[in-house]
Motif scaffolding. Structure first.
Motif, PDB file in Angstrom:
ATOM      1  N   LEU A 121       0.848  -1.193   0.000  1.00 48.43           N
ATOM      2  CA  LEU A 121       0.000   0.000   0.000  1.00 48.43           C
ATOM      3  C   LEU A 121       0.885   1.245   0.000  1.00 48.43           C
ATOM      4  O   LEU A 121       1.777   1.381   0.833  1.00 48.43           O
ATOM      5  CB  LEU A 121      -0.889   0.001   1.251  1.00 48.43           C
ATOM      6  N   ASP A 122       0.628   2.143  -0.962  1.00 51.86           N
ATOM      7  CA  ASP A 122       1.416   3.373  -1.085  1.00 51.86           C
ATOM      8  C   ASP A 122       0.462   4.562  -1.006  1.00 51.86           C
ATOM      9  O   ASP A 122      -0.393   4.743  -1.875  1.00 51.86           O
ATOM     10  CB  ASP A 122       2.170   3.355  -2.420  1.00 51.86           C
ATOM     11  N   LEU A 123       0.579   5.353   0.050  1.00 52.18           N
ATOM     12  CA  LEU A 123      -0.355   6.457   0.268  1.00 52.18           C
ATOM     13  C   LEU A 123       0.296   7.793  -0.038  1.00 52.18           C
ATOM     14  O   LEU A 123       0.973   8.383   0.812  1.00 52.18           O
ATOM     15  CB  LEU A 123      -0.872   6.436   1.718  1.00 52.18           C
ATOM     16  N   LEU A 190     -10.369  10.890   5.831  1.00 46.50           N
ATOM     17  CA  LEU A 190      -9.514   9.885   6.479  1.00 46.50           C
ATOM     18  C   LEU A 190     -10.263   8.565   6.654  1.00 46.50           C
ATOM     19  O   LEU A 190      -9.688   7.490   6.477  1.00 46.50           O
ATOM     20  CB  LEU A 190      -8.990  10.409   7.825  1.00 46.50           C
ATOM     21  N   LEU A 191     -11.550   8.656   6.967  1.00 43.84           N
ATOM     22  CA  LEU A 191     -12.335   7.417   7.094  1.00 43.84           C
ATOM     23  C   LEU A 191     -12.421   6.680   5.757  1.00 43.84           C
ATOM     24  O   LEU A 191     -12.394   5.446   5.718  1.00 43.84           O
ATOM     25  CB  LEU A 191     -13.733   7.718   7.632  1.00 43.84           C
ATOM     26  N   MET A 192     -12.526   7.428   4.651  1.00 48.99           N
ATOM     27  CA  MET A 192     -12.519   6.806   3.326  1.00 48.99           C
ATOM     28  C   MET A 192     -11.216   6.032   3.121  1.00 48.99           C
ATOM     29  O   MET A 192     -11.207   4.896   2.654  1.00 48.99           O
ATOM     30  CB  MET A 192     -12.620   7.865   2.223  1.00 48.99           C
ATOM     31  N   PHE A 196     -10.712   2.027   2.776  1.00 47.01           N
ATOM     32  CA  PHE A 196     -10.054   1.449   1.595  1.00 47.01           C
ATOM     33  C   PHE A 196      -8.984   0.443   2.010  1.00 47.01           C
ATOM     34  O   PHE A 196      -8.964  -0.683   1.518  1.00 47.01           O
ATOM     35  CB  PHE A 196      -9.439   2.559   0.735  1.00 47.01           C
ATOM     36  N   VAL A 197      -8.126   0.837   2.929  1.00 46.39           N
ATOM     37  CA  VAL A 197      -7.030  -0.083   3.274  1.00 46.39           C
ATOM     38  C   VAL A 197      -7.550  -1.324   4.009  1.00 46.39           C
ATOM     39  O   VAL A 197      -7.048  -2.427   3.813  1.00 46.39           O
ATOM     40  CB  VAL A 197      -5.859   0.589   4.050  1.00 46.39           C
ATOM     41  N   GLN A 198      -8.602  -1.154   4.803  1.00 45.02           N
ATOM     42  CA  GLN A 198      -9.182  -2.327   5.466  1.00 45.02           C
ATOM     43  C   GLN A 198      -9.789  -3.285   4.440  1.00 45.02           C
ATOM     44  O   GLN A 198      -9.651  -4.506   4.561  1.00 45.02           O
ATOM     45  CB  GLN A 198     -10.218  -1.893   6.500  1.00 45.02           C
ATOM     46  N   GLN A 200      -8.713  -3.670   1.502  1.00 45.42           N
ATOM     47  CA  GLN A 200      -7.581  -4.325   0.834  1.00 45.42           C
ATOM     48  C   GLN A 200      -7.097  -5.544   1.620  1.00 45.42           C
ATOM     49  O   GLN A 200      -6.673  -6.544   1.036  1.00 45.42           O
ATOM     50  CB  GLN A 200      -6.417  -3.346   0.631  1.00 45.42           C
ATOM     51  N   ILE A 201      -7.150  -5.453   2.933  1.00 44.05           N
ATOM     52  CA  ILE A 201      -6.728  -6.586   3.773  1.00 44.05           C
ATOM     53  C   ILE A 201      -7.649  -7.786   3.511  1.00 44.05           C
ATOM     54  O   ILE A 201      -7.181  -8.919   3.329  1.00 44.05           O
ATOM     55  CB  ILE A 201      -6.795  -6.206   5.274  1.00 44.05           C
ATOM     56  N   GLU A 202      -8.939  -7.519   3.446  1.00 46.19           N
ATOM     57  CA  GLU A 202      -9.897  -8.603   3.183  1.00 46.19           C
ATOM     58  C   GLU A 202      -9.678  -9.198   1.789  1.00 46.19           C
ATOM     59  O   GLU A 202      -9.659 -10.412   1.601  1.00 46.19           O
ATOM     60  CB  GLU A 202     -11.332  -8.079   3.288  1.00 46.19           C
ATOM     61  N   LEU A 203      -9.484  -8.307   0.829  1.00 47.07           N
ATOM     62  CA  LEU A 203      -9.248  -8.749  -0.536  1.00 47.07           C
ATOM     63  C   LEU A 203      -7.967  -9.564  -0.667  1.00 47.07           C
ATOM     64  O   LEU A 203      -7.915 -10.576  -1.374  1.00 47.07           O
ATOM     65  CB  LEU A 203      -9.096  -7.491  -1.380  1.00 47.07           C
ATOM     66  N   ALA A 204      -6.933  -9.110   0.042  1.00 44.54           N
ATOM     67  CA  ALA A 204      -5.643  -9.811  -0.023  1.00 44.54           C
ATOM     68  C   ALA A 204      -5.794 -11.214   0.557  1.00 44.54           C
ATOM     69  O   ALA A 204      -5.252 -12.173   0.003  1.00 44.54           O
ATOM     70  CB  ALA A 204      -4.569  -9.023   0.719  1.00 44.54           C
ATOM     71  N   ALA A 205      -6.555 -11.343   1.640  1.00 38.94           N
ATOM     72  CA  ALA A 205      -6.761 -12.667   2.240  1.00 38.94           C
ATOM     73  C   ALA A 205      -7.450 -13.605   1.244  1.00 38.94           C
ATOM     74  O   ALA A 205      -7.103 -14.780   1.148  1.00 38.94           O
ATOM     75  CB  ALA A 205      -7.570 -12.540   3.524  1.00 38.94           C
TER      76      ALA A 205
END
Ligand SMILES: Nc1ncnc2c1ncn2[C@@H]1O[C@H](COP(=O)(O)OP(=O)(O)OP(=O)(O)O)[C@@H](O)[C@H]1O
Ligand SMILES: CC(C)(CO)[C@@H](O)C(=O)NCCC(=O)O
Ligand SMILES: [K+]
Length: 249
Positions: A121-123, A190-192, A196-198, A200-205
């Motif tokens: 992840l690159d922010l 910030l909530l958006m 998004f990153v959360q 991504q964690i589900e998707l990565a799993a």
């Protein structure tokens, strides 16, 4: 000494490392080519032998910068370029040249460090997510607007959203419902980002299985760190990949 540059859309990250490539001697973040030149001029005893860089800017902009570095510091620059495969990683884009080189280098760096499935992840100005399997297969990823783009879209396309940067920074110290425009916008954006990153964690799993490493980089990495306790925060991840893509002989 070696100069390394990561030319993003809004900022240039730079550092000077020793020729043995072990110590960082100087570094920083600048907003323009001119600022870079003056930052380098103020490095004591600067003696550049090589420069390597990655740029997501236009070829013209990148050429203007490398020309200036040649004129001012007598150093020629090696640029990372797109490839189908490198260092055990296979580019997942159907047109490999289209994958942003900063993403590619972050993926190379992450896989080099982890040697197992990775979520990268690159922010920055934009936010990017990339997935790599344990076999080094890059599966592709996602791109969305980062904090600077989200807040500026709201400021630009509404009449009544106006606030300054100092107020913005203060607004993020807490995450309760905003009681002013600046709080409402900054916390909302910030909530958006966190959502998004959360996701991504589900998707990565789903795509990588449960045993994957999470790498976090970019200027806004720290904004999402608390929702990603298992992430490795590596501000220099793109430079790790740059050393792999542009080795010095
Ligand atoms: N020291 C810093 N200097 C500049 N920006 C910083 C710094 N620390 C945090 N930031 C924040 O980082 C964000 C920019 O991130 P980054 O420098 O990774 O972007 P970029 O490389 O220009 O963008 P992109 O990666 O999308 O091309 C901005 O929101 C900025 O406020
Ligand atoms: C997405 C950004 C802007 C992130 O810096 C960069 O990687 C880029 O310009 N990429 C090209 C488009 C792509 O990666 O599909
Ligand atoms: K970047």
């Amino acid at each position: 000494m070696i100069l390394e540059l990561d030319c993003g859309n809004s900022f240039i990250k730079w550092r000077v490392i020793d020729s043995a490539q072990v110590k960082t001697l100087a570094g920083g973040v600048v907003g323009s080519d001119e600022e870079l030149v003056s930052a380098l001029r103020s490095v004591p005893d600067l003696a550049l032998r090589h420069c390597r860089l990655v740029s997501v800017r236009s070829d013209e902009e990148t050429r203007a910068l490398t020309r200036q570095l040649q004129d001012m510091f007598g150093v020629s620059s090696a640029s990372a370029s797109p490839v189908v495969e490198m260092a055990g990683v296979r580019n997942g884009y159907s047109e490999y040249q289209r994958l942003g080189l900063d993403r590619w280098l972050a993926v190379l760096g992450a896989y080099h460090i982890a040697r197992k499935p990775c979520l990268v992840l690159d922010l920055g100005t934009a936010v990017t997510s990339d997935l790599v399997t344990g076999e080094g297969e890059h599966l592709g990823g996602f791109i969305c607007p980062g904090m600077p783009l989200m807040r500026n879209q709201l400021r630009t396309h509404t009449r009544r959203i106006r606030y300054d940067d100092a107020a913005a920074e203060k607004a993020l110290l807490e995450m309760v419902p905003g009681r002013s425009t600046v709080e409402a916008v900054e916390r909302g954006c910030l909530l958006m980002l966190r959502g998004f990153v959360q996701a991504q964690i589900e998707l990565a799993a789903e795509h990588l299985g449960d045993d994957f490493e999470v790498f976090l980089t970019g200027g806004d990495a720290l904004l999402v760190r608390d929702v990603l306790p298992r992430a490795r925060v590596l501000p220099d991840l793109v430079f790790t990949g740059l050393a792999i893509a542009c080795p010095l002989h």
